[in-house]
Structures are given as structure tokens and as C-alpha cells.
Design an enzyme around this catalytic site. Structure first.
Site, mmCIF file in Angstrom:
data_model
loop_
_atom_site.group_PDB
_atom_site.id
_atom_site.type_symbol
_atom_site.label_atom_id
_atom_site.label_comp_id
_atom_site.label_asym_id
_atom_site.label_seq_id
_atom_site.Cartn_x
_atom_site.Cartn_y
_atom_site.Cartn_z
ATOM 1 N N SER A 1 53.759 51.727 -29.368
ATOM 2 C CA SER A 1 53.346 52.363 -28.111
ATOM 3 C C SER A 1 52.402 51.424 -27.362
ATOM 4 O O SER A 1 52.496 51.267 -26.144
ATOM 5 C CB SER A 1 52.651 53.694 -28.404
ATOM 6 O OG SER A 1 53.546 54.597 -29.009
ATOM 7 N N ARG B 1 42.727 40.745 -36.737
ATOM 8 C CA ARG B 1 43.272 41.193 -35.455
ATOM 9 C C ARG B 1 42.603 40.374 -34.362
ATOM 10 O O ARG B 1 41.376 40.324 -34.280
ATOM 11 C CB ARG B 1 43.005 42.677 -35.229
ATOM 12 C CG ARG B 1 43.708 43.245 -33.985
ATOM 13 C CD ARG B 1 43.418 44.735 -33.835
ATOM 14 N NE ARG B 1 44.211 45.341 -32.768
ATOM 15 C CZ ARG B 1 43.885 45.365 -31.480
ATOM 16 N NH1 ARG B 1 42.737 44.787 -31.094
ATOM 17 N NH2 ARG B 1 44.657 45.936 -30.578
ATOM 18 N N SER C 1 49.389 45.246 -30.912
ATOM 19 C CA SER C 1 48.329 44.580 -31.674
ATOM 20 C C SER C 1 48.809 43.198 -32.083
ATOM 21 O O SER C 1 49.979 43.030 -32.448
ATOM 22 C CB SER C 1 47.968 45.373 -32.931
ATOM 23 O OG SER C 1 47.217 46.520 -32.617
ATOM 24 N N GLU D 1 47.182 50.871 -41.360
ATOM 25 C CA GLU D 1 48.483 50.503 -40.807
ATOM 26 C C GLU D 1 48.709 48.995 -40.726
ATOM 27 O O GLU D 1 49.859 48.539 -40.788
ATOM 28 C CB GLU D 1 48.685 51.138 -39.431
ATOM 29 C CG GLU D 1 47.659 50.816 -38.386
ATOM 30 C CD GLU D 1 47.895 51.640 -37.122
ATOM 31 O OE1 GLU D 1 49.018 51.571 -36.578
ATOM 32 O OE2 GLU D 1 46.971 52.346 -36.678
#
Length: 413
Positions: free
Chosen positions: A229, A244, A232, A178
Site C-alpha cells: 500500500s 530501513r 519501504s 514484517e
């Protein structure tokens, strides 16, 4: 996937280069039944992927689907499958709503897009993930499974609903990372849509700040804050060079969940509508509630939130707040937390561009303006909050680009 981390020298070098077609150097893979291995991973192939073309991002709260509508019809498509293909195309493009909860964001439609030497339009569709069974039933009734045996998918739901897709549609999900698809979608949109990126001028005057186009042609490096939701945060140094750097569980799902509990609302749209009419200062404790005014020594204005929900221990004040006030306070709480984390990450990485994306920002100008204010105020003008018009759809768009063993540059004319 292990992603290389940029050094300080590389980060400085990245600032020199604009966004261009040569950025897209990943090999793209096709998804159909014949080139899936036993683990449902996509094999290399030179086969041409049959229509229809979809990309789907199945999130924890919302599912996003991007559909490519070809404007040119190939000879191979003028066969017995053409009738089913026309029915699907007509259903998806002639409606702006599907069932009770599916919606097509018509204002986001991209025309004259070239993908794999096909010219057409991109359509952006969304529905609550809780309605997945209804979506599968609808897809089955429209004959989608008769034309394709696999679809490119991302998000946690690509794993959660994999068996449902196979059972209901006999369709496999070719799963893609993703974060990879998110970045591909962002960069593709900026290239194809020159007004994709924007910011708010006069950010400290929230009521009067105005949306302004931003030139994102030289994007690197930048912080990418994906608010779904959960949240990140990525530091992006190039199309294939990112990491990340942080995240938080307090995101759009938290906002909606708390609003449902506190106000009795039943949808994200209703929660936002309530929030636009509320006043968080009746719920939160401000600096001036503690100091009687500004805390001048540390430059804290009196209207700054010192404690979220800080007044709700008082029974009298509990009785005076409305559903709207509670929704607004919840929105401000979540947004302030996201802004604080984003600012600290930008400082740590020494990056001055922060791009916010995700469905939490859809129909949510309050949060965007609050984020713009926070970035500008706390950085004393050195950080700029940037936003993108197709927020929330980049993962699905990145999936749509996952075709054939060819360079992604071929998708851009």
C-alpha cells in the site's frame, strides 16, 4: 528491533559471500496457545506445532496466506482430528478460488519443500483485506479453529484484526516483525526456487525487453524495495543485518485509490487492465512539450515525463483523455516516483542490486519494465532492477517459518 548498521568495510566483505543455509541463524519460535505469554508474544518451547501450518500477512490492501500441505501423514495425525485436517487440506488445495474474492495463485505453488522434517507443498492464497470478516466466517465454517489456537501473522492487520480473530475463532495471532519475515521469505524462496530472481534484458527497449533468470546466489548487499500500500526501502547486508533507509506513502494503495476516483474502477485487477490500454502522454507533460524535443544539455530525452498530469489543466485536453489514459498516467506516476527514490537510495548506499517486491508488481509487467528502464537509464547501466516470482508473499512465507525453538537452517534440506 534495533538492527546493526554495516560499515563500508563490512559492506565490501558482504559482497564476497554467497547465500547459503548457514545464513539462517535466527531462532524460530512456535505459536500455540500454551506458549503465548500474557502479551501474546511467543514463548520458547520444544513442542511440535500441530497442523495445519499457516503464515499470514495482513496488509492494508491485500491479505496474503501461505499454507504448507504435508505429503506425509504422521501417526499422531491419524486420530480424531484427521477428518477436520483432511477437510481443510482438500478445501485449500483443490480450489483455486474461495468465495467471491479469495484466490490461490496455482502457478506459484512450490513442491517438494522440506519444513521441520516434513515434506510437502506450499500454496499461496490472497484476498482483499476488506473481506476479512468473510475470511473469518469461512475459516470458522471449515473448522480451522478446532485444530490450532494461534497462527503466525505479520503486517499492520495483525494488530488491527487481533480482536476479530479472538472473537470469531478463539485464535490468537503470534505477531512477527514484517521486515524480519519479509527478508526470511525472500532468502528462503531463492534457496528453494532457483529461478526465483529475474531481470529484463534490453531494459531501455520497453516493448521488446525480455524476462531473464538472474543468479542471486551471492545477494549481499542489495536494496530491497517492498511495494505494498505504501513503500519501504531496506539496505540488506546479511540475513540479520539490514536497515530501513527510506520509504514513501505513494505506493500501490495510492495507485488503486486514485484509479478508483479517476476512472470508477473497483479493483486492482481492473485498474491494471485499464492501464495496459492507456497512453499517459495524453495526460502528462513531456520534456518535448516544453522544449520542442530533447533537452540535450542534461541528456533528457523528449519523451521523458516532465510533469505528471501536466496537461490536465487544459479543458480541451481533459475532454480527450480516456479512463485508460488516466489509469496509465497514474501507474507511470507512482512507478516513476518509486524508481527515483530507489535509485537515490542505491547511490547513497553504494549498492548496485535493487530488488523490487510486493503485490503492486503482481500482474503488473508495465511497472516492472518501467522500473527496469529507469534503473538502467539513470544509472547509465550501473544499476540493475531485479524482481522475484513470489512477490507479495514473502512476509507470509517468513511467518510460516516461525516454528519451534530451533535454527531456521533446519527448515532447508
Amino acid at each position: 528491533m534495533k538492527v546493526p548498521v554495516a560499515t563500508s568495510a563490512e559492506m565490501k566483505e558482504a559482497e564476497k559471500f554467497p547465500l547459503n543455509i548457514s545464513d539462517f541463524t535466527n531462532l524460530i519460535e512456535v505459536a500455540n496457545d500454551d506458549n503465548m505469554d500474557k502479551n501474546n508474544n511467543v514463548k520458547r518451547t520444544d513442542e511440535y506445532m500441530s497442523m495445519p501450518w499457516f503464515g499470514i500477512d495482513i496488509g492494508g490492501t491485500l491479505t496474503k496466506l501461505v499454507y504448507f500441505e504435508p505429503k506425509d501423514i504422521t501417526p499422531d495425525e491419524k486420530n480424531t482430528e484427521a477428518n477436520s485436517l483432511r477437510k481443510i487440506r482438500k478445501f485449500l488445495t483443490k480450489n483455486s478460488s474461495y468465495g467471491n474474492t479469495g484466490l490461490r495463485d496455482t502457478h506459484l505453488q512450490m513442491d517438494d519443500v522440506d519444513i521441520r522434517n516434513r515434506k510437502g507443498s506450499l500454496h499461496f492464497i490472497r484476498f482483499p483485506t476488506s473481506e476479512m470478516s468473510s475470511f473469518l466466517s469461512l475459516a470458522k465454517s471449515k473448522g480451522m479453529a478446532d485444530l490450532v489456537t494461534a497462527v503466525c501473522a505479520t503486517g499492520g492487520g495483525a494488530y488491527k484484526f487481533e480482536k476479530d480473530f479472538m472473537h470469531e475463532l478463539n485464535m490468537k495471532l503470534a505477531k512477527f516483525d514484517e521486515l524480519d519475515t519479509l527478508i526470511k521469505g525472500v532468502l528462503f524462496s531463492e534457496l528453494r526456487h532457483t529461478t526465483e530472481c529475474y531481470y529484463f534484458n534490453n531494459a531501455r527497449d520497453i516493448r521488446n525487453s525480455q524476462k531473464m533468470a538472474y543468479d542471486f546466489s551471492r545477494p549481499y548487499p542489495f536494496i530491497l524495495v517492498n511495494v505494498g500500500s505504501g513503500v519501504s526501502l531496506l539496505a540488506v547486508y546479511g540475513p540479520n543485518n539490514y536497515k530501513r533507509i527510506s520509504g514513501t506513502s505513494l505506493g500501490g494503495g495510492t495507485f488503486l485509490g486514485l484509479c478508483c476516483l479517476l476512472t470508477g474502477c473497483t479493483s486492482y485487477e481492473e485498474a491494471i487492465e485499464l492501464a495496459t490500454k492507456g497512453d499517459h502522454t495524453k495526460v502528462d507533460k513531456l520534456v518535448k512539450d516544453i522544449y520542442g524535443g530533447d533537452y540535450a544539455r542534461f541528456g533528457l530525452p523528449g519523451d521523458l515525463v516532465a510533469s505528471s498530469y501536466g496537461q490536465m489543466h487544459n479543458k480541451d485536453k481533459q475532454g480527450k483523455v480516456s479512463r485508460e489514459d488516466l489509469a496509465n498516467a497514474t501507474l507511470v506516476t507512482i512507478t516513476n516516483n518509486i524508481g527515483s527514490i530507489a535509485r537515490m537510495c542505491a547511490l547513497n548506499e553504494k549498492i548496485d542490486k535493487v530488488v523490487f517486491v510486493g503485490n503492486f508488481l503482481r500482474v503488473n509487467s508495465i511497472s516492472m519494465k518501467l522500473l527496469a528502464y529507469a534503473m538502467d537509464f539513470w544509472s547509465e547501466g550501473s544499476l540493475k532492477a531485479l524482481f522475484l516470482n513470489h512477490e507479495g508473499y514473502f512476509g507470509a512465507l517468513g511467518c510460516l517459518l516461525q516454528f519451534n525453538n530451533s535454527d531456521i537452517a533446519e527448515y532447508i534440506s
